[in-house]
Design a protein around this motif. Structure first.
Motif, PDB file in Angstrom:
ATOM      1  N   ASP A 119       0.631  -1.174   0.033  1.00  0.00           N
ATOM      2  CA  ASP A 119      -0.145  -0.077  -0.062  1.00  0.00           C
ATOM      3  C   ASP A 119       0.691   1.131  -0.029  1.00  0.00           C
ATOM      4  N   HIS A 120       1.120   1.861  -1.214  1.00  0.00           N
ATOM      5  CA  HIS A 120       1.915   2.776  -1.361  1.00  0.00           C
ATOM      6  C   HIS A 120       1.646   4.109  -0.557  1.00  0.00           C
ATOM      7  N   GLU A 121       0.251   4.319  -0.583  1.00  0.00           N
ATOM      8  CA  GLU A 121      -0.254   5.695   0.075  1.00  0.00           C
ATOM      9  C   GLU A 121      -0.109   5.684   1.611  1.00  0.00           C
ATOM     10  N   GLN A 122      -0.359   4.422   2.140  1.00  0.00           N
ATOM     11  CA  GLN A 122      -0.235   4.409   3.306  1.00  0.00           C
ATOM     12  C   GLN A 122       1.406   4.478   3.830  1.00  0.00           C
ATOM     13  N   ALA A 123       2.179   3.857   3.103  1.00  0.00           N
ATOM     14  CA  ALA A 123       3.491   4.008   3.198  1.00  0.00           C
ATOM     15  C   ALA A 123       4.195   5.632   3.086  1.00  0.00           C
ATOM     16  N   HIS A 124       3.881   6.209   2.397  1.00  0.00           N
ATOM     17  CA  HIS A 124       3.997   7.585   2.102  1.00  0.00           C
ATOM     18  C   HIS A 124       3.700   8.335   3.292  1.00  0.00           C
ATOM     19  N   ARG A 125       2.513   8.281   3.637  1.00  0.00           N
ATOM     20  CA  ARG A 125       2.015   8.855   4.856  1.00  0.00           C
ATOM     21  C   ARG A 125       2.895   8.732   6.080  1.00  0.00           C
ATOM     22  N   VAL A 126       3.029   7.431   6.436  1.00  0.00           N
ATOM     23  CA  VAL A 126       3.831   6.897   7.579  1.00  0.00           C
ATOM     24  C   VAL A 126       5.200   7.372   7.687  1.00  0.00           C
ATOM     25  N   LEU A 127       5.720   7.047   6.352  1.00  0.00           N
ATOM     26  CA  LEU A 127       7.285   7.830   6.094  1.00  0.00           C
ATOM     27  C   LEU A 127       7.121   9.371   6.653  1.00  0.00           C
ATOM     28  N   LYS A 128       6.382   9.961   6.226  1.00  0.00           N
ATOM     29  CA  LYS A 128       6.259  11.488   6.367  1.00  0.00           C
ATOM     30  C   LYS A 128       6.242  11.867   7.708  1.00  0.00           C
ATOM     31  N   GLU A 129       5.165  11.138   8.354  1.00  0.00           N
ATOM     32  CA  GLU A 129       4.930  11.285   9.772  1.00  0.00           C
ATOM     33  C   GLU A 129       6.312  10.898  10.688  1.00  0.00           C
ATOM     34  N   ASN A 130       6.952  10.057  10.047  1.00  0.00           N
ATOM     35  CA  ASN A 130       8.043   9.744  10.896  1.00  0.00           C
ATOM     36  C   ASN A 130       9.420  10.391  10.584  1.00  0.00           C
ATOM     37  N   GLY A 131       9.154  11.352   9.704  1.00  0.00           N
ATOM     38  CA  GLY A 131      10.235  12.336   9.184  1.00  0.00           C
ATOM     39  C   GLY A 131      11.484  11.283   8.563  1.00  0.00           C
ATOM     40  N   ILE A 132      10.843  10.247   7.645  1.00  0.00           N
ATOM     41  CA  ILE A 132      11.891   9.645   7.021  1.00  0.00           C
ATOM     42  C   ILE A 132      11.699   9.999   5.405  1.00  0.00           C
ATOM     43  N   PRO A 133      12.913  10.437   5.074  1.00  0.00           N
ATOM     44  CA  PRO A 133      12.964  11.047   3.611  1.00  0.00           C
ATOM     45  C   PRO A 133      12.682  10.010   2.460  1.00  0.00           C
TER      46      PRO A 133
END
Lengths: 143, 431
Positions: A119-133
Motif C-alpha cells: 500500500d504505497h499511499e499508507q507507506a508515504h503517509r507513515v514515512l512522512k509522519e516519521n520524518g523518513i525522507p
C-alpha cells in the motif's frame, strides 16, 4: 513520489543475465540498482535504471518478458541502526514489505534502499509522519 | 452448402444409400482384395450377409498395423493402371499406410474438400491461403483439390517461411486460411512482431486440423487472427482431410456419411456403442475405388452429438476429438490424454497455448513436468505470485487428472514452434 522499477523474467539458464545486461547496454541504459530473486528454475531480475521506458522497450525487442512496477526509494542513515529504525516504523504501522534492496550510490551521507510495499499511499503517509525522507525519480536521475 | 442434395439428404434416404453402397463395397472387397477376403472368411461373413447398413457390425474391424503389413500394394482393389496418385501416412512408427487414388477417388476427394471449404461459406470469390504442406502429406493437396472444385483462388504456399507467408497473405488478400492450428498461432505471433494488423487483413475463416486443439485455443486463434476458426478432420488411411468438418455453428463436426460411414466402438471390446457414448471412431469408405477401407479403427476418441444442426445439414456430428487411444499416457497407472492437460491450461486466465509435457521416470516413479511459457499477463515482480501461479496450475491439473505434476514456468519462445504438427509430449521413459 514512486519510482519505476523494471522486472524481468529469467529462466535459470547459462548466459541469460549477460543477455539482459547486453540488451540494456546496447540501448544505452545505465543500471543504478538491481536485485535477483530466484528459485531453482527461474529468477526475477529487478532493476532501477536511468531510463525505464527505453529499458523496457529494448528488453521486449530482445524477447524478454518484462514489466514496470512502482517502488519507493527511501533514504537510510548510513550508520548502525539506520535501517532498523525504518523497519520498526513499518512494522508498527502494519506496512508489509514484499522485498527490498540497496542502491549502489549514496546521497550525501545517507544510503538509498528500494522498498516494494503493498500500500504505497499508507507507506508515504507513515514515512512522512516519521520524518523518513524518500527519494524522487528526479533526484535519482541526478545522482 | 457445396452439395445440398448430399449434405442435407433425408435420414431414411441416406440409410438406404449407405446400405446399397456397403453391399457393393463388400462384394468388391471380397472379390478383389485377398486381404479383406481372408478377414471376412475368418470372421465367417461374406457378401451375402450384407444387405443393409445395419449389417456392418457383422464385418471385421481393420487396424493400422494390419494395413501396414500389406505395404505397399496389398490394399489395392483395382488394377494398378487405374491409379493416378498415391499418398502415404508418415510411417514414423513403422511402414506407412498407402492411400492409392483412382481418378474417381481424386474427384471424390475434391468433392468432400469442397464441402469442407463450403462449411466456411467458401465460394469462387474467395482466396484460399493454403499453408498445409504439399507432398505425401495429404493436407496441402486435399485443400488444393477442394478449392479448385469450388473455383476459388488457391495460393499453394505450403508450410514454412512465415514472414513471406504474411506478406503474401496481405498482398493477395487471402480470405480463407488453411493450416494446422499451431501454425496459425505462429503466424499470429510473427505477424505481431512484424507489425501486421490482422483486423485489417481480409481473413474471414480458417480451417484447421491435422492435430489436436481445444476450445481455448480456438478462442485464442480467433482473437489473434481476427477470423472464425473451424475444426476439420481427416486421415490418410481414409482419404486425407475431408472426412468431417465443423460448420459455422461450431458445434461438432459433420461427418460426410454418404461416403464415409462412421461408428463408435468400445476400444477394449471392439463392440459398437450406443449413440452419444464416448469411444473410438471407426470409418468405412463407401465409394472409394483404389484402396477402399472397411471399418477402419482410427484410434481417435470422440462421441456423436444428437439432434439437428441449425445449419441444415443432416449428416451426423461428432464432438471435436477428445484424444487418441495411442496418445494416451499411462502415468502411475492413470490414463492421461494430452488434450486434458491443454484443456486445464486454457481455462487459466492469461496462460497461452504454448506448453509442453515431459514425462520421465525417476526410480520406479513416473514424473510429469508441464512447461508453460511466461507472458506479460501472468508475469509479476513478486516471487510469491509466480510460485502461486505454478501451484494453482498444479492443483488445477491434479483436480482433473488425479496425478501430481510439476509445473515449470519458462521463458517465452523457449518451447519449440512447429510449422506442421506440434510436438506436445516428450516421453523420456524407456519402458
Amino acid at each position: 513520489m514512486n519510482i519505476k522499477q523494471i522486472a524481468v523474467f529469467l529462466e535459470n539458464k547459462k548466459g541469460r543475465l549477460a543477455e539482459v545486461t547486453r540488451a540494456l547496454a546496447s540501448a544505452g541504459v545505465n543500471i543504478r540498482a538491481l536485485s535477483l530473486a530466484e528459485t531453482t528454475d527461474f529468477g526475477i531480475l529487478r532493476l532501477i535504471v536511468n531510463d525505464p521506458d527505453q529499458a523496457l522497450a529494448s528488453l521486449k525487442t530482445s524477447g524478454f518478458v518484462a514489466q514496470v512496477t512502482d517502488v519507493i526509494a527511501i533514504e537510510v542513515e548510513d550508520k548502525p541502526g539506520g535501517l532498523a529504525r525504518i523497519l520498526e516504523v513499518c512494522n508498527k504501522n502494519d506496512i508489509n514489505i514484499e522485498y527490498m534492496y540497496a542502491f549502489v550510490e549514496k546521497r550525501v551521507s545517507n544510503a538509498i534502499v528500494i522498498f516494494k510495499i503493498d500500500d504505497h499511499e499508507q507507506a508515504h503517509r507513515v514515512l512522512k509522519e516519521n520524518g523518513i525522507p524518500i527519494v524522487t525519480s528526479d533526484v535519482l536521475k541526478n545522482l | 452448402m457445396f452439395d445440398k442434395s448430399s449434405e442435407a439428404m433425408g435420414r431414411k434416404e441416406l440409410a438406404a444409400l449407405q446400405g446399397e453402397r456397403l453391399a457393393k463395397l463388400v462384394e468388391t472387397l471380397y472379390k478383389k482384395v485377398p486381404f479383406y477376403k481372408k478377414k471376412m472368411d475368418s470372421a465367417g461373413v461374406g457378401p451375402k450377409d450384407v444387405r443393409k447398413i445395419e449389417d456392418i457390425t457383422k464385418l471385421p474391424l481393420t487396424t493400422k498395423d494390419e494395413m501396414r503389413e500389406v505395404y505397399p500394394y496389398g490394399l489395392l482393389a483395382v488394377d494398378k493402371k487405374e491409379i493416378v496418385e498415391i499418398h502415404t501416412s508418415t510411417g514414423t512408427t513403422g511402414k506407412p499406410v498407402v492411400d492409392a487414388y483412382t481418378r474417381a477417388d481424386v474427384d471424390l476427394w475434391g468433392e468432400v474438400m469442397a464441402r469442407t471449404l463450403g462449411m466456411g461459406d467458401t465460394t469462387r470469390d474467395d482466396t484460399v491461403h493454403n499453408a498445409y504442406g504439399y507432398g505425401l502429406f495429404t493436407g496441402g493437396l486435399g485443400v488444393h483439390y477442394g478449392a479448385q472444385k469450388i473455383g476459388a483462388i488457391v495460393l499453394p504456399i505450403s508450410g514454412g517461411n512465415t514472414k513471406r507467408q504474411l506478406m503474401m497473405l496481405k498482398d493477395f488478400g487471402g480470405t480463407v486460411l488453411t493450416c494446422t492450428p499451431s501454425y496459425s498461432l505462429l503466424l499470429a505471433e510473427i505477424g505481431r512482431e512484424e507489425k501486421y494488423d490482422f483486423s485489417q487483413l481480409k481473413l474471414r475463416v480458417g480451417l484447421f486440423g491435422a492435430e489436436f486443439w481445444s476450445e481455448g485455443m480456438r478462442k485464442e486463434i480467433e482473437e489473434k487472427l481476427s477470423l472464425k476458426a473451424l475444426d476439420i478432420y481427416g486421415l490418410t488411411e481414409i482419404i486425407g482431410p475431408g472426412v468431417a468438418s465443423e460448420c459455422l455453428e461450431q458445434n461438432g463436426l459433420h461427418i460426410f456419411e454418404d461416403v464415409f460411414y462412421p461408428e463408435i466402438i468400445d476400444p477394449e471390446t471392439g463392440k459398437r456403442l450406443p449413440a452419444g457414448e464416448k469411444g473410438e471412431l471407426v470409418v468405412t469408405t463407401l465409394t472409394k475405388e483404389g484402396t477402399p477401407v472397411l471399418r477402419y479403427r482410427t484410434r481417435d476418441i470422440t462421441h456423436f452429438l444428437t439432434g439437428q444442426c441449425a445449419c441444415g445439414r443432416t449428416h451426423v456430428r461428432m464432438h471435436r476429438l477428445l484424444g487418441r487411444t495411442d496418445d494416451m499416457l499411462i502415468i502411475r497407472g492413470v490414463n492421461v490424454f494430452p488434450s486434458q492437460i491443454e484443456n486445464v491450461l486454457m481455462k487459466i486466465e492469461g496462460v497461452e497455448p504454448q506448453y509442453q509435457i515431459l514425462v520421465d521416470r525417476k526410480g520406479a516413479l513416473d514424473s510429469v513436468e508441464v512447461r508453460v511459457e511466461m507472458n506479460e499477463t501472468i508475469f509479476s515482480d513478486e516471487m510469491k505470485n509466480l510460485a502461486k501461479m505454478e501451484k494453482d496450475i498444479e492443483s488445477a491439473l491434479y483436480s482433473t487428472l488425479n496425478i501430481h505434476t510439476v509445473v515449470k514456468l519458462v521463458e517465452p519462445k523457449s518451447i519449440p514452434r512447429s510449422e506442421g504438427k506440434a510436438k506436445r509430449v516428450v516421453d523420456k521413459r524407456s519402458l
